[in-house]
Scaffold this motif. Structure first.
Motif, PDB file in Angstrom:
ATOM      1  N   GLU A 745      37.934  30.405  21.799  1.00  9.18           N
ATOM      2  CA  GLU A 745      37.788  29.255  20.899  1.00  9.18           C
ATOM      3  C   GLU A 745      36.316  28.914  20.749  1.00  9.18           C
ATOM      4  OE1 GLU A 745      38.355  25.447  23.805  1.00  9.18           O
ATOM      5  OE2 GLU A 745      40.192  26.486  23.198  1.00  9.18           O
ATOM      6  N   LEU A 766      40.055  34.428  18.068  1.00 11.58           N
ATOM      7  CA  LEU A 766      40.135  32.971  18.196  1.00 11.58           C
ATOM      8  C   LEU A 766      41.571  32.506  18.021  1.00 11.58           C
ATOM      9  CD1 LEU A 766      37.014  32.081  16.027  1.00 11.58           C
ATOM     10  CD2 LEU A 766      37.158  32.024  18.519  1.00 11.58           C
ATOM     11  N   ASP A 769      42.001  27.432  14.511  1.00  8.77           N
ATOM     12  CA  ASP A 769      41.406  27.596  13.178  1.00  8.77           C
ATOM     13  C   ASP A 769      39.886  27.409  13.259  1.00  8.77           C
ATOM     14  OD1 ASP A 769      40.629  27.551  10.565  1.00  8.77           O
ATOM     15  OD2 ASP A 769      41.812  25.802   9.988  1.00  8.77           O
ATOM     16  N   PRO A 770      39.089  28.471  12.983  1.00 13.38           N
ATOM     17  CA  PRO A 770      37.634  28.344  13.115  1.00 13.38           C
ATOM     18  C   PRO A 770      37.002  27.491  12.017  1.00 13.38           C
ATOM     19  CG  PRO A 770      38.200  30.495  12.206  1.00 13.38           C
ATOM     20  CD  PRO A 770      39.501  29.823  12.573  1.00 13.38           C
ATOM     21  N   LEU A 785      34.030  36.469   8.528  1.00 13.47           N
ATOM     22  CA  LEU A 785      35.093  36.476   9.538  1.00 13.47           C
ATOM     23  C   LEU A 785      35.815  37.809   9.372  1.00 13.47           C
ATOM     24  CD1 LEU A 785      36.479  32.815   9.280  1.00 13.47           C
ATOM     25  CD2 LEU A 785      34.854  33.744  10.945  1.00 13.47           C
ATOM     26  N   SER A 789      38.930  38.390  13.936  1.00 15.62           N
ATOM     27  CA  SER A 789      38.145  37.239  14.388  1.00 15.62           C
ATOM     28  C   SER A 789      39.025  36.011  14.609  1.00 15.62           C
ATOM     29  CB  SER A 789      37.031  36.923  13.382  1.00 15.62           C
ATOM     30  OG  SER A 789      37.560  36.723  12.090  1.00 15.62           O
ATOM     31  N   TYR A 790      40.143  35.913  13.861  1.00 15.06           N
ATOM     32  CA  TYR A 790      41.059  34.781  14.044  1.00 15.06           C
ATOM     33  C   TYR A 790      42.473  35.314  14.227  1.00 15.06           C
ATOM     34  CZ  TYR A 790      43.881  30.637  12.978  1.00 15.06           C
ATOM     35  OH  TYR A 790      44.799  29.621  13.023  1.00 15.06           O
ATOM     36  N   GLY A 792      45.107  33.129  15.345  1.00 15.42           N
ATOM     37  CA  GLY A 792      45.944  31.958  15.572  1.00 15.42           C
ATOM     38  C   GLY A 792      47.300  32.068  14.900  1.00 15.42           C
ATOM     39  N   MET A 796      44.297  29.125   7.860  1.00 16.85           N
ATOM     40  CA  MET A 796      43.059  28.353   7.984  1.00 16.85           C
ATOM     41  C   MET A 796      43.033  27.247   6.927  1.00 16.85           C
ATOM     42  SD  MET A 796      40.306  31.432   8.696  1.00 16.85           S
ATOM     43  CE  MET A 796      40.731  32.300   7.197  1.00 16.85           C
ATOM     44  N   CYS A 815      42.867  37.905   9.296  1.00 16.87           N
ATOM     45  CA  CYS A 815      42.528  36.583   9.843  1.00 16.87           C
ATOM     46  C   CYS A 815      43.351  35.472   9.187  1.00 16.87           C
ATOM     47  CB  CYS A 815      41.035  36.315   9.668  1.00 16.87           C
ATOM     48  SG  CYS A 815      39.985  37.533  10.486  1.00 16.87           S
TER      49      CYS A 815
END
Length: 920
Positions: A745, A766, A769-770, A785, A789-790, A792, A796, A815
């Motif tokens: 995170e 991650l 949510d970045p 990104l 990279s994400y 979750g 987003m 992502c």
């Protein structure tokens, strides 16, 4: 030129020495400085006579250059003693142990100073026969042009070739002509062949018409195999950051491909696709005969476009489906229009301001006269415009006219040389002049990375010290001057920041620069070591391409100060050869193969003056213990070699600015660790229990770090605390993290450096949510990104006012992009969005409809996905059309299946049509 910069640099080094290591040294240094200033006053006349063939002046200038190098050596030794004393402060035992060795070094320095004084006395006496001139300025305060900003100059300005452009476009885009057609743009050097070809190649109509395209440069130095490699690289889009995760393996394999394998790959790509291949600056008929057999005629409307000076390159009687377009010289009217456009800028010329119009009206008569002297050659007009734009008044233009007007009908290239000489003489100082000539040390027509160029300029001492800005900022100012003067051309800019990333120089300018540089002994270019001539090896600066780096070559050198080489075989060296390399400031051995690395390490231990050591893509595996002696090092580029250890003394080098390392490296931080890192690039092969504490301590000490890249290979992770060292520092602007964050995170927005302009996250995994954190960064311009990279569970979300300055966004489809949503007013400055849909998406994200400022939307998909995408964005009934209908330009990029040994599975049919671009 170069000698003036060298003398100024030697004076600057002397001024920076305290001389406290000995009671007698300050007096000697002051005497050397005074004599050097007197010598500096004689340089202008000496250089003028040298350039006109005066052998005595040539010898005198050479002696001045040699003594400047001796001064630099002495200054290095003084600084090493002073630095050693600082490190031993407070350690009485260490001071006692080192004192005898230090006294020996100090005696050698004093003896060296006496020798320099004797040499300078002789040089000064011999130099009295040259006229005295005011010394060259050491500092330069750059003033931006009041007329035109180089960022807004149209670098493909076309005037006078309207008919040729129409003909070229009609030949390229002709649906009725199914056979492959070869078109040649023919004309003398400087006529604008490349500019015309680029204008057409980058046009929306051409980009939309062809399914695949490639632009490659042939020139003199490119072999058939090299040309094939570049064609394949361009067709696959290798090297583009958008495709890094997909093509990295392919790019590595490409370097190892044999010619036969490359031919097969190219033909596999092109056999079912309508392609355009542009080969720029083709000279060799044999090379063309080889290449044209590879580029298939699939009777689908493919085209080949050549630019060449050889009218016989493609003969219509031998190649019936071919056309030659000969570019003419410009008319007097077109010449004035091109000159005016480049001097004042198109916006300035069309301005309604009466003051601006009166300036143009006043200068037009003499401007037309000056334009006519160029005899209709566009390159001469462009070079002349660079000179005139910095002297924009009638008196200055009259002086320039007096020097350029003549009655002789000299060849076009000689006219360019005359204007280049005027332009060179009119540059602000000798540093800028030397920086300009230095660019020609790169291979002809090559794209030159400005980042690398700046490091070389600085290491060579061509960038003066300035208390008001860093070396890199001064280097950027000098490059801006050269761009404004039209002496160098911009090849690539950062799309968001406008920062110049790559440059090139025209062949006519290149040949002039090489001639000037070699006349005054600036550098020598050796293209093949096996065919070298002894008289080429007298220069202190050598640029070597291809061949063997062995004892015979090294022992033939004359104490070189720089060796910049690529693609060499580096053989084991004898002990007696090492002494020839002790004075090196630059040693670049990129993409070279070492027969015995351990033996060469012994030589490195003696290179105490080294500023730049480049070992990129070299076959090296082991530690780098030799770096402990490189106390003057500024740049260490070891991307490619696997470094198993870096000694603690390496991080104590106070001059260190740029470090690129691949391996398992744990910095050991001491109280003497450097604080001046500017760029740090690490590719770490590390275990899960890697100790990051020393590295974080090193980052906390940095005051000037602007670029940081960390790439993790293996099972290791990047600590989320990696951001903490920069919270209170105002310099980090470019950050790239490739690897899992631990914990997965981002910190709160207050824990991120607010100075960031570009941020790239890859495989960060991650969980949250970045966007919620990143959208609060006040200065972020570019965000990537990329893959993984994400990770979750939800999509987003971007809120209103988030990302206040973001202009470019690149997202990987993995992502959770499909579920990306945004409020109206989010990303108010976003211009360019690129989604890499490597994982199949059922629909485009809802956020697209909220991005009102968006000008370009690009999406990259596999070929199998093209039919799905065409259905979704169809203007008539596409479900996603409403999301993108407000975007002026939509680009669809397809990845061919050649990236994979096995094609990915798809649950729908293969595309029947190739979609490249859609103009909305």
């Amino acid at each position: 030129m170069m000698i003036q910069a060298k003398v100024a640099a030697a004076l600057a080094r002397l001024s920076g020495l305290s001389g406290t290591i000995s009671r007698d040294l300050p007096r000697k240094l002051e005497w050397i400085k005074k004599e050097l200033v007197l010598i500096q006053c004689c340089l202008e006349d000496a250089v003028f006579k040298l350039m006109n063939g005066d052998e005595d002046a040539k010898q005198w200038v050479k002696e001045v250059k040699e003594v400047c190098y001796q001064i630099e050596d002495m200054a290095d030794n003084v600084e090493q003693v002073e630095e050693g004393r600082k490190r031993r402060e407070g350690n009485f035992f260490k001071q006692c142990v080192d004192m005898p060795g230090e006294m020996i070094v100090i005696r050698e320095i004093l003896s060296h100073a006496e020798s320099i004084m004797f040499t300078i006395r002789e040089i000064s006496d011999a130099g009295k026969r040259y006229a005295s001139q005011p010394p060259d300025e050491v500092q330069y305060e750059y003033q931006e042009s009041s007329f035109v900003d180089p960022h807004f100059v149209d670098e493909t300005n076309i005037i006078g070739f309207e008919n040729e452009l129409k003909t070229l476009l009609s030949l390229l885009i002709n649906p009725e002509k199914k056979d492959r057609v070869v078109i040649s743009l023919v004309g003398i050097g400087g006529l604008g062949k490349t500019t015309v070809a680029k204008k057409v190649y980058n046009s929306a109509a051409v980009r939309e018409y062809f399914e695949m395209s490639a632009w490659v440069i042939a020139s003199h130095w490119c072999t058939t195999a090299g040309l094939l490699k570049n064609i394949l690289k361009e067709l696959l889009g290798l090297g583009q950051k958008s495709y890094n995760n997909t093509t990295e393996i392919t790019l590595n394999n490409l370097e190892k491909m044999q010619e036969k394998e490359m031919i097969e790959k190219i033909q596999e790509l092109l056999k079912v696709r309508k392609y355009l291949v542009v080969i720029d600056d083709l000279w060799n008929v044999e090379t063309w005969n080889d290449i044209q057999q590879v580029l298939l005629n699939s009777e689908n409307g493919s085209r080949i476009l050549l630019t060449t000076q050889n009218l016989e390159m493609v003969k219509p009687e031998e190649e019936p489906l071919s056309h030659n377009i000969e570019l003419p010289l410009l008319s007097d009217e077109d010449s004035w229009e091109l000159l005016k456009s480049n001097v004042f800028g198109s916006s300035f010329s069309s301005s309604d301001d009466d003051n601006y119009k009166s300036i143009i009206d006043e200068l037009e008569p003499i401007g037309r006269t000056l334009a006519a002297t160029c005899r209709g050659l566009p390159l001469a007009l462009v070079l002349l415009s660079g000179l005139l734009s910095k002297n924009n008044n009638y008196s200055a233009w009259s002086d320039i006219a007096a020097e350029t007007l003549d009655t002789e009908l000299t060849p076009c290239e000689q006219r360019c040389h005359k204007i280049l000489t005027l332009n060179q003489n009119n540059l602000p100082n000798s540093y800028v002049k030397s920086c300009f000539l230095y660019i020609s040390s790169f291979p002809e027509k090559s794209l030159i990375s400005t980042s690398k160029l700046f490091k070389l300029w600085i290491a060579e001492g061509l960038i003066p010290y300035n208390t008001k800005c860093t070396f890199e900022q001064t280097a950027h100012e000098y490059l801006t001057i050269l761009i404004e003067r039209r002496l160098v051309q911009v090849a690539q800019r950062n799309g968001t920041t406008g920062r110049v990333k790559k440059i090139w120089i025209h062949s006519v300018v290149y040949n002039w620069c090489v001639g000037q540089a070699q006349k005054n002994g600036f550098f020598d270019i050796v293209e093949n070591l096996s065919e070298r001539e002894c008289n080429l090896l007298d220069s202190y600066n050598l640029f070597v391409y291809n061949g063997k780096f062995d004892n015979a070559f090294v022992e033939s050198l004359c104490n070189p100060r720089s060796i910049v080489a690529s693609s060499l075989e580096v053989h084991e060296l004898r002990q007696q050869s090492f002494s020839k390399l002790h004075s090196l400031r630059l040693f670049l051995l990129e993409n070279s193969h070492f027969k015995n690395w351990k033996k060469l390490e012994e030589a490195f231990l003696k290179m105490r003056h080294l500023r730049y050591l480049g070992l990129r893509k070299a076959n090296i595996w082991g530690d780098a213990s030799f770096t402990r002696n490189l106390t003057q090092l500024q740049t260490f580029d070891a991307r490619g070699p696997f470094v198993t250890n870096i000694v603690p003394e390496f991080w104590n080098i106070q001059t260190l600015r740029n470090v690129y390392l691949t391996g398992n490296i744990v910095p050991t931080v001491t109280s003497n660790a450097t604080r001046r890192l500017h760029k740090l690039h690490l590719e770490l092969h590390i275990p899960t229990n890697y100790d990051w504490k020393p590295f974080l301590q090193l980052l906390e000490r940095q005051n000037e770090l602007a670029f940081l890249t960390i790439r993790i290979k293996g099972n290791g992770t990047i600590p989320a605390t990696i951001f903490s060292p920069f919270i209170n520092q105002g310099n980090l602007q470019f950050l790239k993290l490739d690897g899992r964050l631990n914990p997965p995170e981002l910190p709160a927005s207050t824990g991120l450096p607010s100075t960031l302009l570009e941020l790239t996250l890859i495989k960060s995994h991650l969980k949250k949510d970045p966007m919620k954190v990143l959208e609060l960064l006040p200065n972020l311009i570019l965000l990537r990104l990329e893959y993984g990279s994400y990770k979750g569970a939800t999509g987003m979300f971007c809120s209103i006012g988030g990302f206040p300055k973001l202009q470019e966004l690149k997202l990987d489809g993995s992502c959770k992009v499909q579920g990306w949503k945004a409020e109206a007013g989010a990303m108010p400055c976003l211009v360019n969005l690129h989604i890499m849909a490597y994982d199949f998406m059922e629909k485009l994200p809802e956020a697209l409809s909220k991005l009102s400022s968006l000008k370009e939307f690009h999406v990259t998909v596999y070929e199998e996905d093209s039919s799905w995408l065409a259905t979704r964005i169809n203007q008539e009934n596409g479900d996603d059309w409403c999301k993108i209908q407000h975007v002026p330009f939509v680009g669809v990029h397809l990845l061919p299946n050649l990236y994979f040994t096995e094609k990915p599975n798809r649950t729908f049919s293969t595309a029947n049509a190739y979609i490249r671009h859609l103009s909305v």
